[in-house]
Enzyme design. Structure first.
Site, PDB file in Angstrom:
ATOM      1  N   LYS A  83     -41.380  91.008  72.287  1.00 24.62           N
ATOM      2  CA  LYS A  83     -39.966  91.349  72.119  1.00 24.62           C
ATOM      3  C   LYS A  83     -39.181  90.672  73.245  1.00 24.62           C
ATOM      4  O   LYS A  83     -39.620  90.664  74.402  1.00 24.62           O
ATOM      5  CB  LYS A  83     -39.783  92.867  72.157  1.00 24.62           C
ATOM      6  CG  LYS A  83     -38.355  93.327  71.867  1.00 24.62           C
ATOM      7  CD  LYS A  83     -38.286  94.844  71.804  1.00 24.62           C
ATOM      8  CE  LYS A  83     -36.869  95.338  71.528  1.00 24.62           C
ATOM      9  NZ  LYS A  83     -36.817  96.813  71.466  1.00 24.62           N
ATOM     10  N   SER A 158     -34.640  98.763  67.440  1.00 23.58           N
ATOM     11  CA  SER A 158     -34.198  97.457  67.897  1.00 23.58           C
ATOM     12  C   SER A 158     -35.301  96.392  67.916  1.00 23.58           C
ATOM     13  O   SER A 158     -35.035  95.216  68.138  1.00 23.58           O
ATOM     14  CB  SER A 158     -33.614  97.575  69.319  1.00 23.58           C
ATOM     15  OG  SER A 158     -34.612  97.989  70.239  1.00 23.58           O
ATOM     16  N   SER A 182     -37.101 102.730  68.487  1.00 25.06           N
ATOM     17  CA  SER A 182     -37.020 101.277  68.328  1.00 25.06           C
ATOM     18  C   SER A 182     -38.342 100.573  68.020  1.00 25.06           C
ATOM     19  O   SER A 182     -38.346  99.393  67.708  1.00 25.06           O
ATOM     20  CB  SER A 182     -36.395 100.642  69.571  1.00 25.06           C
ATOM     21  OG  SER A 182     -35.041 100.995  69.675  1.00 25.06           O
TER      22      SER A 182
END
Length: 199
Positions: A83, A158, A182
């Site tokens: 990420k 996210s 997330s």
């Protein structure tokens, strides 16, 4: 050189076992995933940065170590995406924001250090809601991530880029971060396994 075609039976564990046994080379595995990225990334937008050459260098080093009989970590040869809010030394870390478009951290995050020590091949950095503030992955400066199962749907956020990348077989596994869902929410939206560990 052949490449391995990623499919639903290809797990991080099976990749590591086959690479370490010499059945597959780490480079063959990596090329299979890079081929998937070439074919599908433009319609999914899961990555902010793809690290083709860096990943190839890591895979070649893994193959050399195996040929030399060295003992490797449990993720040797496994293509893993990060990420894009996790710092990577000398590799841009954007957190989905224009503000950090060209920022290259001077150090690796702890999880990046641990993945590297375990032998993982870092394939790229995944798109995300800007500064991890969102639950649809539509508000990244680098564009919205699309759900690989239905491009008209969101992948969740996210960590939507990470979940979409795994679901589309653009990498074997990916990291996420989770404050209020997330990891868990995009995993559910994209039909992959997500784990929020305890502190």
């Amino acid at each position: 050189m052949n490449s391995i075609v990623p499919d639903s039976s290809l797990t991080a564990r099976s990749i590591a076992e086959n690479v370490q046994s010499g059945e597959w080379s780490a480079l063959e595995v990596l090329e299979g995933y890079l081929s998937q990225i070439t074919q599908h990334e433009s319609e999914i937008n899961a990555f902010t940065t793809v690290l083709e050459e860096e990943a190839r260098a890591t895979a070649r080093e893994t193959d050399k170590d195996i040929a030399a009989g060295k003992t490797l970590g449990p993720l040797a040869g496994v293509p893993v995406a990060l990420k894009d809010n996790l710092c990577t030394n000398g590799i841009r870390t954007t957190a989905g924001s224009r503000i950090l478009e060209n920022w290259k951290p001077p150090y690796d995050a702890t999880v990046v250090q641990k993945l590297s020590a375990a032998g993982a091949t870092i394939i790229g950095k995944t798109n995300m809601d800007e500064f991890a503030m969102g639950s649809s992955n539509e508000n990244s400066y680098y564009g919205a991530v699309r759900n690989p199962w239905n491009k008209e749907r969101v992948p969740g956020g996210s960590s939507g880029g990470s979940a979409a990348a795994v679901a589309a077989k653009l990498c074997s596994a990916a990291t996420g971060t989770d404050t209020g869902g997330s990891i868990r929410q995009p995993s559910a939206f994209c039909g992959v396994t997500g784990l929020k560990p305890t502190y």
